[in-house]
Design a protein around this motif. Structure first.
Motif, PDB file in Angstrom:
ATOM      1  N   ALA A 123       2.294  54.275  48.297  1.00 26.60           N
ATOM      2  CA  ALA A 123       3.185  54.323  49.412  1.00 26.60           C
ATOM      3  C   ALA A 123       4.388  55.269  48.888  1.00 26.60           C
ATOM      4  O   ALA A 123       4.921  55.720  49.744  1.00 26.60           O
ATOM      5  N   CYS A 124       4.614  54.875  47.730  1.00 27.07           N
ATOM      6  CA  CYS A 124       5.756  55.737  47.210  1.00 27.07           C
ATOM      7  C   CYS A 124       5.457  57.277  47.196  1.00 27.07           C
ATOM      8  O   CYS A 124       6.166  57.965  47.406  1.00 27.07           O
ATOM      9  N   ARG A 125       4.333  57.718  46.848  1.00 33.71           N
ATOM     10  CA  ARG A 125       3.726  59.041  46.800  1.00 33.71           C
ATOM     11  C   ARG A 125       3.838  59.581  48.073  1.00 33.71           C
ATOM     12  O   ARG A 125       4.539  60.930  48.203  1.00 33.71           O
ATOM     13  N   ASP A 126       3.460  58.998  49.270  1.00 32.24           N
ATOM     14  CA  ASP A 126       3.567  59.376  50.344  1.00 32.24           C
ATOM     15  C   ASP A 126       4.850  59.257  50.985  1.00 32.24           C
ATOM     16  O   ASP A 126       4.922  60.448  51.752  1.00 32.24           O
ATOM     17  N   HIS A 127       5.600  58.591  50.561  1.00 29.70           N
ATOM     18  CA  HIS A 127       6.897  58.556  51.340  1.00 29.70           C
ATOM     19  C   HIS A 127       8.034  59.379  50.896  1.00 29.70           C
ATOM     20  O   HIS A 127       8.774  60.037  51.496  1.00 29.70           O
ATOM     21  N   ILE A 134       7.525  61.113  40.866  1.00 34.96           N
ATOM     22  CA  ILE A 134       7.208  61.312  39.352  1.00 34.96           C
ATOM     23  C   ILE A 134       8.088  60.520  38.849  1.00 34.96           C
ATOM     24  O   ILE A 134       7.982  59.789  37.731  1.00 34.96           O
ATOM     25  N   ALA A 135       9.569  60.573  39.227  1.00 34.69           N
ATOM     26  CA  ALA A 135      10.333  59.689  38.507  1.00 34.69           C
ATOM     27  C   ALA A 135      10.327  58.081  38.489  1.00 34.69           C
ATOM     28  O   ALA A 135      10.254  57.399  37.345  1.00 34.69           O
ATOM     29  N   LEU A 136       9.742  57.726  39.655  1.00 41.91           N
ATOM     30  CA  LEU A 136       9.442  56.361  39.939  1.00 41.91           C
ATOM     31  C   LEU A 136       8.079  55.918  39.128  1.00 41.91           C
ATOM     32  O   LEU A 136       8.087  54.862  38.455  1.00 41.91           O
ATOM     33  N   TRP A 137       7.281  57.088  38.875  1.00 44.03           N
ATOM     34  CA  TRP A 137       6.002  56.971  38.076  1.00 44.03           C
ATOM     35  C   TRP A 137       6.566  56.697  36.725  1.00 44.03           C
ATOM     36  O   TRP A 137       5.947  55.946  35.842  1.00 44.03           O
ATOM     37  N   VAL A 138       7.202  57.404  36.192  1.00 43.93           N
ATOM     38  CA  VAL A 138       7.718  57.309  34.611  1.00 43.93           C
ATOM     39  C   VAL A 138       8.513  55.908  34.578  1.00 43.93           C
ATOM     40  O   VAL A 138       7.981  55.459  33.337  1.00 43.93           O
ATOM     41  N   GLN A 357      -4.115  51.514  35.775  1.00 40.19           N
ATOM     42  CA  GLN A 357      -4.957  52.274  36.575  1.00 40.19           C
ATOM     43  C   GLN A 357      -4.455  52.768  38.106  1.00 40.19           C
ATOM     44  O   GLN A 357      -4.352  53.679  38.579  1.00 40.19           O
ATOM     45  N   ILE A 358      -3.970  51.436  38.565  1.00 43.32           N
ATOM     46  CA  ILE A 358      -3.320  51.553  40.245  1.00 43.32           C
ATOM     47  C   ILE A 358      -2.212  52.495  39.834  1.00 43.32           C
ATOM     48  O   ILE A 358      -2.084  53.100  40.980  1.00 43.32           O
ATOM     49  N   VAL A 359      -1.284  52.292  38.939  1.00 41.76           N
ATOM     50  CA  VAL A 359      -0.363  53.388  39.172  1.00 41.76           C
ATOM     51  C   VAL A 359      -0.429  54.703  38.972  1.00 41.76           C
ATOM     52  O   VAL A 359       0.083  55.573  39.472  1.00 41.76           O
ATOM     53  N   MET A 360      -1.368  55.037  37.976  1.00 41.24           N
ATOM     54  CA  MET A 360      -1.689  56.324  37.685  1.00 41.24           C
ATOM     55  C   MET A 360      -2.521  57.235  38.902  1.00 41.24           C
ATOM     56  O   MET A 360      -2.148  58.135  39.172  1.00 41.24           O
ATOM     57  N   GLU A 361      -3.425  56.262  39.410  1.00 37.22           N
ATOM     58  CA  GLU A 361      -4.079  56.808  40.569  1.00 37.22           C
ATOM     59  C   GLU A 361      -3.257  56.938  41.739  1.00 37.22           C
ATOM     60  O   GLU A 361      -3.269  57.959  42.533  1.00 37.22           O
ATOM     61  N   GLY A 362      -2.156  55.860  41.857  1.00 37.13           N
ATOM     62  CA  GLY A 362      -1.524  55.857  43.113  1.00 37.13           C
ATOM     63  C   GLY A 362      -0.554  57.054  43.186  1.00 37.13           C
ATOM     64  O   GLY A 362      -0.367  57.648  44.150  1.00 37.13           O
ATOM     65  N   PHE A 363       0.332  57.138  42.097  1.00 38.38           N
ATOM     66  CA  PHE A 363       1.435  58.086  41.925  1.00 38.38           C
ATOM     67  C   PHE A 363       0.689  59.515  41.726  1.00 38.38           C
ATOM     68  O   PHE A 363       1.367  60.457  42.488  1.00 38.38           O
TER      69      PHE A 363
END
Length: 464
Positions: A123-127, A134-138, A357-363
């Motif tokens: 959802a973060c990646r799409d929005h 990328i900042a949120l992923w870090v 896994q979820i975070v890496m794949e999702g972002f």
């Protein structure tokens, strides 16, 4: 809004070749062709049409307990034992408030995953813009690294206490935890859930045993659930309180829960999703209620075994281990304590690798082989843990675990704010959008987290 599905098809998985996100989402997201979250286990647990409420409740039971693991991991041990031994039962109110916040936020996370078919990372990646995503992923990776640091160090401490292994050797042994995840997930997601629930039950039994011999002052313990202003004024008390908050309301658990609720093949219609949300929230609330019992038991044990006996400076897990048997007069007390710690570390490892896994794949939309993906996730934890032990020494392990939990608390807003924003967005959630009252409560929770963090910083800077 998704079209209504005939009742006889309502519990069937989506048509092959289509992602659940395109079916569930009430409005167009940027990436309609996004792969489902955790594709290898997505909608693999069948929900029988026409099943009784009890069978449905049992079918949906599981994800909440995987989430609850993060609320009783080694980070909780360090903060709860330190808080109990130093301040008695006072910080039980923080444990209670933190768990209530967790129940509320995890319910929002489950609702997001079920209503939209996307986990929080997707959802973060799409929005957001790519730079923001990328900042949120870090930020999320920092939170996972902090959490894994506590889990790895906790497991290493348990191995040292039980078998005399050096901490560094214990840290390296945890590298093989990844094999457990691969072996269990290959046998189905239900096996992972059963394994986790078994370990949780073992931890609870261990603490029930310890508390029976510790004989807490129950009236004082009950009064500890009442919040006190002293917590905000005392810098040391507030520091541990923030650590408890960070150890309880964990950022990566919000990403994890929004994904694993999608392992159930619930109905695609509005009615099916609403029912799935209801059972998922019930599952997580019951599981986190159980986690509240374990969390409170750890702090009560610290207060009853140490604080009431004048041992108010028991801050190290290893020190607590050495003192439990002589203090309680029970030879097995220390061994049972270490066994529960090992079970806690192993449990947290399972859910931590899934969250990674979820975070890496999702972002990032990176699809790696399962063994490689989990090896990377585990390496992110092992490398800093080995570095910490090599430079800080074994005597600073518990202090570093507590610090990792404070780091987690500072990462919370970067997960909470997007979650509240998305679940309050009618364009994304449709009829499942947060009500006005839910939105108000959600923002109050977010503001409380920010306030506690700011208060801690002010006390630290003011005292120099």
């Amino acid at each position: 809004m998704a079209p209504t599905v005939p009742p006889q098809l309502e519990m069937e998985p989506p048509v092959s070749g289509k992602s659940s996100s395109s079916i569930f989402s009430p409005a167009a997201w940027r990436h309609e062709a996004a792969m489902p979250s955790l594709p290898e286990v997505h909608r693999t647990i069948h929900i029988a049409p026409g099943a009784s409420w009890l069978r449905k409740m049992l079918a949906f039971a599981g994800p909440g307990y995987l989430v609850a693991v993060g609320y009783m991991d080694p980070g909780n041990w360090a903060t709860d034992i330190g808080g109990g031994s130093k301040f008695g039962y006072t910080l039980l109110s923080v444990v209670l408030i933190s768990n209530l916040m967790a129940m509320f936020l995890q319910a929002l996370s489950a609702k997001l995953g079920i209503a939209t078919g996307r986990d929080l990372a997707q959802a973060c990646r799409d929005h957001y813009s790519r730079r923001t995503a990328i900042a949120l992923w870090v930020m999320c990776e920092i939170a996972i690294a902090a959490c894994d640091l506590a889990e790895v160090l906790g497991s290493a401490v348990a191995l040292k206490l039980l078998f005399g292994l050096p901490l560094l050797a214990g840290v390296l042994i945890t590298a093989f935890d990844v094999l457990i995840v691969l072996a269990l997930q290959g046998r189905g997601f239900r096996i992972i859930e059963a394994f986790v629930i078994t370990l949780i039950a073992s931890i609870a039994a261990c603490f029930a045993y310890e508390i029976f011999f510790a004989q807490p002052l129950w009236l004082e313990a009950a009064s500890g659930f009442l919040p006190r202003a002293e917590i905000l004024r005392n810098r040391e008390m507030l520091y541990i309180a923030i650590g408890i908050l960070g150890a309880t309301v964990m950022p990566h658990n919000l990403y994890l829960h929004s994904s694993i609720v999608q392992t159930r093949a619930f109905g695609n219609s509005s009615r099916g999703r609403r029912e799935a949300i209801r059972y998922a929230v019930l599952d997580s609330t019951l599981a986190l209620g159980f986690a509240l019992f374990v969390n409170a038991a750890i702090l009560v044990l610290g207060a009853a075994a140490f604080h009431t006996r004048g041992l108010s400076n028991v801050a190290e897990i290893a020190e607590a281990y050495k003192l439990l048997s002589p203090v309680l007069g029970v030879s097995l007390a220390s061994t049972v304590f270490a066994c529960a710690l090992l079970a806690s570390g192993q449990n947290s490892t399972l859910t931590g690798t899934l969250a990674g896994q979820i975070v890496m794949e999702g972002f990032l939309e990176i699809r790696l082989k399962p063994w490689l993906r989990r090896l990377i996730t585990r390496s992110i934890a092992i490398i800093p843990a080995a570095f910490v032990i090599g430079f800080a020494g074994e005597g600073k392990v518990t202090a570093l675990i507590i610090l990792s939990q404070v780091v987690l608390s500072f990462q919370l807003p970067f997960a909470i704010i997007p979650l509240i924003q998305f679940t309050g967005d009618r364009a994304k959630m449709g009829e499942f959008t947060n009500s006005r009252a839910t939105s108000v409560i959600a923002w109050i929770v977010a503001a409380a987290v920010l306030f506690f963090n700011a208060e801690l910083l002010w006390l630290i800077f003011r005292s120099g």
